[in-house]
Write an enzyme that holds these catalytic residues in place. Structure first.
Site, mmCIF file in Angstrom:
data_model
loop_
_atom_site.group_PDB
_atom_site.id
_atom_site.type_symbol
_atom_site.label_atom_id
_atom_site.label_comp_id
_atom_site.label_asym_id
_atom_site.label_seq_id
_atom_site.Cartn_x
_atom_site.Cartn_y
_atom_site.Cartn_z
ATOM 1 N N SER A 10 0.779 -1.060 0.129
ATOM 2 C CA SER A 10 -0.023 0.045 0.127
ATOM 3 C C SER A 10 0.817 1.241 -0.004
ATOM 4 C CB SER A 10 -0.782 0.082 1.232
ATOM 5 O OG SER A 10 -1.679 1.321 1.147
ATOM 6 N N ASP A 11 0.264 2.397 -0.584
ATOM 7 C CA ASP A 11 1.256 3.654 -0.420
ATOM 8 C C ASP A 11 -0.066 4.666 -0.505
ATOM 9 O OD1 ASP A 11 3.747 4.797 -0.963
ATOM 10 O OD2 ASP A 11 2.513 5.977 -2.041
ATOM 11 N N THR A 12 0.404 5.842 0.335
ATOM 12 C CA THR A 12 -0.691 6.803 0.667
ATOM 13 C C THR A 12 0.084 8.082 0.336
ATOM 14 O OG1 THR A 12 -1.797 5.860 2.290
ATOM 15 C CG2 THR A 12 -2.022 8.314 2.358
#
Length: 201
Positions: free
Chosen positions: A68-70
């Site tokens: 995941s990446d934000t």
């Protein structure tokens, strides 16, 4: 059954996965997170989520890996994690009284497959005073967070309105994550009663 791995050192992502009853272990991915020239924020977060999942899945071929990446985006520009206290304060001043987007991508890599989704959430900050910005920065909370704030922490008092996924702003869009896990053969709800039964034995 193959193990599930979270390719992230984020305690917030781990807590969200525990919230939905998932059993997993953590193996952070080490990849280059430099944005490409002219790369859009949506493409950037999805590329990184997939890259993290695939990097760890290559090291654990039998596992199903969650990456995941934000990114926090204001006016088309990605606001990363603050470099220092001054940078954090500057970010918060830019976010004050405005609406920004939080883009969180999640990717599930398993044998011969990698599927991903991007969640886009609009977050509006009320106007912030210099005094509260400085007090918040002094707590240290902004320093390891995209955009320089944590909605699940002290920074939650700055949020006037949210349209989209709260969990995605924290770090992982749970609806999309559960959907991808089900597609990979891991409907999270199947483990709920079995976990309860094992506790009762």
């Amino acid at each position: 059954m193959a193990s599930i791995v979270l390719a992230s050192a984020s305690p917030r992502r781990a807590e969200l996965l525990r919230q939905i009853g998932l059993s997993f272990h953590v193996r952070p991915a080490d990849i280059d997170e430099t944005p490409g020239t002219g790369e859009s924020p949506v493409h950037y977060v999805e590329r990184l989520a997939r890259g993290k999942a695939l990097a760890v899945q290559a090291a654990e071929p039998s596992a199903t890996v969650i990456g995941s990446d934000t990114s926090v985006v204001l006016g088309g520009r990605i606001l990363g994690k603050p470099q220092n206290s001054q940078d954090a304060a500057d970010m918060l001043r830019r976010l004050s009284g405005t609406t920004h987007q939080v883009l969180t991508a999640v990717a599930i890599a398993s044998v011969n497959a990698c599927e991903s989704r991007v969640s886009v959430t609009d977050v509006r900050f009320r106007g912030l005073s210099d005094e509260e910005i400085n007090a918040y920065v002094a707590t240290g909370e902004p320093m390891d967070k995209a955009g320089g704030y944590g909605i699940q922490g002290l920074g939650g008092i700055f949020v006037e309105e949210l349209r989209g996924s709260y969990s995605a702003v924290v770090g992982l869009p749970l609806q999309e994550t559960a959907e991808l896990l089900a597609g990979a053969g891991y409907p999270v709800w199947e483990s709920w009663n079995s976990r309860q039964e094992s506790r009762n034995e």
